[in-house]
Design a protein around this motif. Structure first.
Motif, PDB file in Angstrom:
ATOM      1  N   SER A 202       0.858  -1.181   0.000  1.00  0.00           N
ATOM      2  CA  SER A 202       0.000   0.000   0.000  1.00  0.00           C
ATOM      3  C   SER A 202       0.893   1.229   0.000  1.00  0.00           C
ATOM      4  CB  SER A 202      -0.938   0.005   1.219  1.00  0.00           C
ATOM      5  OG  SER A 202      -0.207   0.091   2.429  1.00  0.00           O
ATOM      6  N   TYR A 203       0.279   2.359  -0.120  1.00  0.00           N
ATOM      7  CA  TYR A 203       0.946   3.649  -0.203  1.00  0.00           C
ATOM      8  C   TYR A 203       1.820   3.863   1.036  1.00  0.00           C
ATOM      9  CZ  TYR A 203       0.567   8.752  -1.250  1.00  0.00           C
ATOM     10  OH  TYR A 203       0.780  10.073  -1.545  1.00  0.00           O
ATOM     11  N   TYR A 204       3.148   3.682   0.915  1.00  0.00           N
ATOM     12  CA  TYR A 204       4.119   3.770   2.014  1.00  0.00           C
ATOM     13  C   TYR A 204       3.942   2.641   3.031  1.00  0.00           C
ATOM     14  CZ  TYR A 204       5.553   8.522   0.549  1.00  0.00           C
ATOM     15  OH  TYR A 204       6.023   9.613  -0.135  1.00  0.00           O
ATOM     16  N   GLY A 205       3.349   1.524   2.615  1.00  0.00           N
ATOM     17  CA  GLY A 205       3.135   0.403   3.519  1.00  0.00           C
ATOM     18  C   GLY A 205       4.359  -0.500   3.617  1.00  0.00           C
ATOM     19  N   PRO A 206       4.306  -1.517   4.479  1.00  0.00           N
ATOM     20  CA  PRO A 206       3.162  -1.966   5.261  1.00  0.00           C
ATOM     21  C   PRO A 206       2.775  -0.967   6.364  1.00  0.00           C
ATOM     22  CG  PRO A 206       4.827  -3.701   5.079  1.00  0.00           C
ATOM     23  CD  PRO A 206       5.459  -2.435   4.609  1.00  0.00           C
ATOM     24  N   TYR A 207       1.480  -0.835   6.562  1.00  0.00           N
ATOM     25  CA  TYR A 207       0.984   0.117   7.561  1.00  0.00           C
ATOM     26  C   TYR A 207       1.583  -0.153   8.937  1.00  0.00           C
ATOM     27  CZ  TYR A 207      -2.038   2.197  11.044  1.00  0.00           C
ATOM     28  OH  TYR A 207      -2.477   2.896  12.138  1.00  0.00           O
ATOM     29  N   TRP A 208       1.518  -1.397   9.385  1.00  0.00           N
ATOM     30  CA  TRP A 208       1.928  -1.733  10.745  1.00  0.00           C
ATOM     31  C   TRP A 208       3.425  -1.512  10.944  1.00  0.00           C
ATOM     32  CZ3 TRP A 208      -1.274  -4.492   7.579  1.00  0.00           C
ATOM     33  CH2 TRP A 208      -2.611  -4.625   7.994  1.00  0.00           C
ATOM     34  N   ASP A 209       4.215  -1.870   9.961  1.00  0.00           N
ATOM     35  CA  ASP A 209       5.668  -1.685  10.072  1.00  0.00           C
ATOM     36  C   ASP A 209       6.032  -0.208  10.121  1.00  0.00           C
ATOM     37  OD1 ASP A 209       5.706  -4.400   9.913  1.00  0.00           O
ATOM     38  OD2 ASP A 209       6.673  -4.526   7.953  1.00  0.00           O
ATOM     39  N   HIS A 210       5.273   0.604   9.408  1.00  0.00           N
ATOM     40  CA  HIS A 210       5.514   2.052   9.416  1.00  0.00           C
ATOM     41  C   HIS A 210       5.317   2.601  10.820  1.00  0.00           C
ATOM     42  CE1 HIS A 210       5.270   6.282   8.293  1.00  0.00           C
ATOM     43  NE2 HIS A 210       5.531   5.982   7.039  1.00  0.00           N
ATOM     44  N   VAL A 211       4.201   2.261  11.442  1.00  0.00           N
ATOM     45  CA  VAL A 211       3.932   2.733  12.806  1.00  0.00           C
ATOM     46  C   VAL A 211       5.011   2.235  13.762  1.00  0.00           C
ATOM     47  CG1 VAL A 211       2.298   2.701  14.735  1.00  0.00           C
ATOM     48  CG2 VAL A 211       1.440   2.826  12.385  1.00  0.00           C
ATOM     49  N   LEU A 212       5.345   0.964  13.643  1.00  0.00           N
ATOM     50  CA  LEU A 212       6.326   0.371  14.554  1.00  0.00           C
ATOM     51  C   LEU A 212       7.715   0.977  14.396  1.00  0.00           C
ATOM     52  CD1 LEU A 212       5.263  -3.382  14.397  1.00  0.00           C
ATOM     53  CD2 LEU A 212       5.119  -1.870  16.384  1.00  0.00           C
ATOM     54  N   SER A 213       8.056   1.410  13.187  1.00  0.00           N
ATOM     55  CA  SER A 213       9.387   2.001  12.984  1.00  0.00           C
ATOM     56  C   SER A 213       9.553   3.259  13.837  1.00  0.00           C
ATOM     57  CB  SER A 213       9.615   2.315  11.500  1.00  0.00           C
ATOM     58  OG  SER A 213       8.851   3.434  11.065  1.00  0.00           O
ATOM     59  N   PHE A 214       8.498   4.040  13.958  1.00  0.00           N
ATOM     60  CA  PHE A 214       8.558   5.246  14.783  1.00  0.00           C
ATOM     61  C   PHE A 214       8.374   4.915  16.263  1.00  0.00           C
ATOM     62  CE2 PHE A 214       7.902   7.124  10.649  1.00  0.00           C
ATOM     63  CZ  PHE A 214       8.604   8.312  10.716  1.00  0.00           C
ATOM     64  N   TRP A 215       7.518   3.935  16.560  1.00  0.00           N
ATOM     65  CA  TRP A 215       7.300   3.549  17.954  1.00  0.00           C
ATOM     66  C   TRP A 215       8.609   3.063  18.582  1.00  0.00           C
ATOM     67  CZ3 TRP A 215       7.795  -1.110  20.566  1.00  0.00           C
ATOM     68  CH2 TRP A 215       7.261  -1.138  21.863  1.00  0.00           C
ATOM     69  N   LYS A 216       9.358   2.247  17.858  1.00  0.00           N
ATOM     70  CA  LYS A 216      10.634   1.749  18.373  1.00  0.00           C
ATOM     71  C   LYS A 216      11.632   2.889  18.557  1.00  0.00           C
ATOM     72  CE  LYS A 216      10.065  -2.843  16.313  1.00  0.00           C
ATOM     73  NZ  LYS A 216      10.521  -3.779  15.244  1.00  0.00           N
ATOM     74  N   ALA A 217      11.618   3.844  17.638  1.00  0.00           N
ATOM     75  CA  ALA A 217      12.526   4.990  17.747  1.00  0.00           C
ATOM     76  C   ALA A 217      12.161   5.853  18.941  1.00  0.00           C
ATOM     77  CB  ALA A 217      12.480   5.811  16.462  1.00  0.00           C
ATOM     78  N   ARG A 218      10.873   5.975  19.209  1.00  0.00           N
ATOM     79  CA  ARG A 218      10.427   6.781  20.351  1.00  0.00           C
ATOM     80  C   ARG A 218      10.907   6.169  21.658  1.00  0.00           C
ATOM     81  NH1 ARG A 218       4.499   6.866  22.905  1.00  0.00           N
ATOM     82  NH2 ARG A 218       5.258   4.744  23.235  1.00  0.00           N
ATOM     83  N   LYS A 219      10.939   4.850  21.730  1.00  0.00           N
ATOM     84  CA  LYS A 219      11.403   4.186  22.948  1.00  0.00           C
ATOM     85  C   LYS A 219      12.857   4.526  23.231  1.00  0.00           C
ATOM     86  CE  LYS A 219       9.087   1.429  24.775  1.00  0.00           C
ATOM     87  NZ  LYS A 219       8.042   1.531  25.833  1.00  0.00           N
ATOM     88  N   GLU A 220      13.621   4.784  22.170  1.00  0.00           N
ATOM     89  CA  GLU A 220      15.037   5.090  22.318  1.00  0.00           C
ATOM     90  C   GLU A 220      15.283   6.573  22.590  1.00  0.00           C
ATOM     91  OE1 GLU A 220      16.799   3.716  18.735  1.00  0.00           O
ATOM     92  OE2 GLU A 220      16.316   1.601  19.080  1.00  0.00           O
ATOM     93  N   ALA A 221      14.405   7.432  22.074  1.00  0.00           N
ATOM     94  CA  ALA A 221      14.589   8.885  22.256  1.00  0.00           C
ATOM     95  C   ALA A 221      13.241   9.556  22.460  1.00  0.00           C
ATOM     96  CB  ALA A 221      15.321   9.471  21.053  1.00  0.00           C
ATOM     97  N   PRO A 222      12.574   9.312  23.606  1.00  0.00           N
ATOM     98  CA  PRO A 222      11.226   9.843  23.835  1.00  0.00           C
ATOM     99  C   PRO A 222      11.158  11.360  23.881  1.00  0.00           C
ATOM    100  CG  PRO A 222      12.145   8.918  25.855  1.00  0.00           C
ATOM    101  CD  PRO A 222      13.058   8.521  24.745  1.00  0.00           C
ATOM    102  N   GLN A 223      12.276  12.010  24.203  1.00  0.00           N
ATOM    103  CA  GLN A 223      12.264  13.465  24.336  1.00  0.00           C
ATOM    104  C   GLN A 223      12.125  14.183  22.999  1.00  0.00           C
ATOM    105  OE1 GLN A 223      14.886  11.530  24.715  1.00  0.00           O
ATOM    106  NE2 GLN A 223      16.454  12.332  23.323  1.00  0.00           N
TER     107      GLN A 223
END
Length: 338
Positions: A202-223
């Motif tokens: 899909s357009y910039y998919g997979p949807y779930w992997d896209h969300v998770l890529s940022f979620w994992k990054a947030r865990k490392e640098a929440p600020q």
């Protein structure tokens, strides 16, 4: 005559360079995994684990190679059809509220949100001028986190990420792509689109992997990263607007609070208000290129749970099952309909 000759020679060199670039890109495309797109106009290509149409992939690669972020840049990031247009409007209204204190003449009343904040891979890369300034340090992108230009990841830029129930994102994307389908062509069926979406195509998919890529990054640098759920913003926008302002370094003062400025921004940027404006009912965004689309296509319903009017229980369960598998073990909403 010499200056005219030089001008012609320069133009010819630029055209030859462009032809070589286009040929090189087409050759590169031929090496990538390929699948059917959601419109008959383009196929999708897999690059660094994400599916793109050629027009956007060209911009993504150019951004990776050439874009240099500034530490003060703030990026609005999302999977398509997750509330990007709305978030752009809110972010723009927050950072420009001092300049445009008179809301009766605010730019958002006559300019669609996508014109106020440029997209990195379309409006910025390769352009000599953009409407991004130190006064409005906002840029947007749909690029997944792991494929962002290195200068964004290492430069300390702030990132605001908005996400949404995958079922609503899927239905919204299906309706959106129908606007891209030529009138004399058959639009992809909901069932066909679901097959592709579940495969990640899909357009910039997979949807779930896209969300998770940022979620994992947030865990490392929440600020430096703020996560916003579309559903939370829709149900109770005022706290979300205040939280966004704080995160962007633009907190509302006591005087602004007393004058009701946060609520005025909520009202100005509400889906109902934006979708009812003439500018968002008429005209075309980027009419000069392949990404051009009518402004009204960006405003459909904005409803939470609209998927229930389109998906069968089996279709919804199929999406829910993938969401359980992908989002399990995270603090992301499950979005499971049971």
């Amino acid at each position: 005559m010499d200056s005219i000759s030089k001008s012609f020679e320069q133009k010819e060199e630029e055209e030859q360079s462009l032809q070589k670039t286009n040929q090189s890109f087409e050759e590169f495309l031929s090496t990538l995994p390929r699948d059917y797109g959601w419109t008959p106009l383009f196929d999708c290509y897999l690059y660094q684990g994400c599916w793109y149409y050629p027009f956007f992939l060209r911009g993504v690669i150019a951004a990776q190679q050439h874009f240099e972020a500034q530490p003060t840049d703030i990026f609005i990031c999302s999977v398509p059809k997750s509330g990007t247009t709305w978030l752009k409007a809110v972010a723009f209204a927050i950072v420009t509220r001092e300049k445009y204190s008179d809301l009766s003449s605010h730019p958002l009343l006559s300019t669609m949100p996508h014109e106020c904040i440029p997209f990195l891979e379309v409006d910025v890369v390769g352009k000599e001028h953009t409407n991004q300034t130190a006064e409005v340090p906002l840029l947007a992108t749909h690029i997944p986190y792991h494929s962002l230009p290195k200068s964004i990841i290492s430069g300390g830029c702030k990132i605001v990420y908005i996400y949404r129930d995958p079922k609503d994102a899927f239905v919204s994307l299906w309706h959106f792509t129908s606007k891209l389908t030529p009138k004399d062509a058959t639009h992809i069926s909901l069932e066909e689109a679901l097959e592709l979406f579940c495969k990640g195509v899909s357009y910039y998919g997979p949807y779930w992997d896209h969300v998770l890529s940022f979620w994992k990054a947030r865990k490392e640098a929440p600020q430096r990263m703020l996560f916003l759920a579309y559903e939370e913003m829709r149900k109770d926008p005022l706290p979300c607007v205040k939280n966004l302002a704080d995160f962007m370094g633009q907190p509302f003062s006591v005087e602004e609070e007393n004058e009701g400025v946060p609520q005025k921004i909520v009202d100005l940027c509400s889906f109902e208000n934006l979708s009812d404006l003439d500018v968002n009912k008429k005209g075309k965004h980027r009419p000069e290129n392949a990404a051009g689309i009518e402004n009204r296509a960006f405003f459909r319903k904005g409803m939470i749970g609209d998927w229930q009017s389109h998906l069968t229980p089996d279709m919804a369960e199929r999406l829910d099952q993938i969401t359980r598998e992908k989002f399990g073990g995270t603090d992301l909403p499950s979005y499971v309909s049971d």
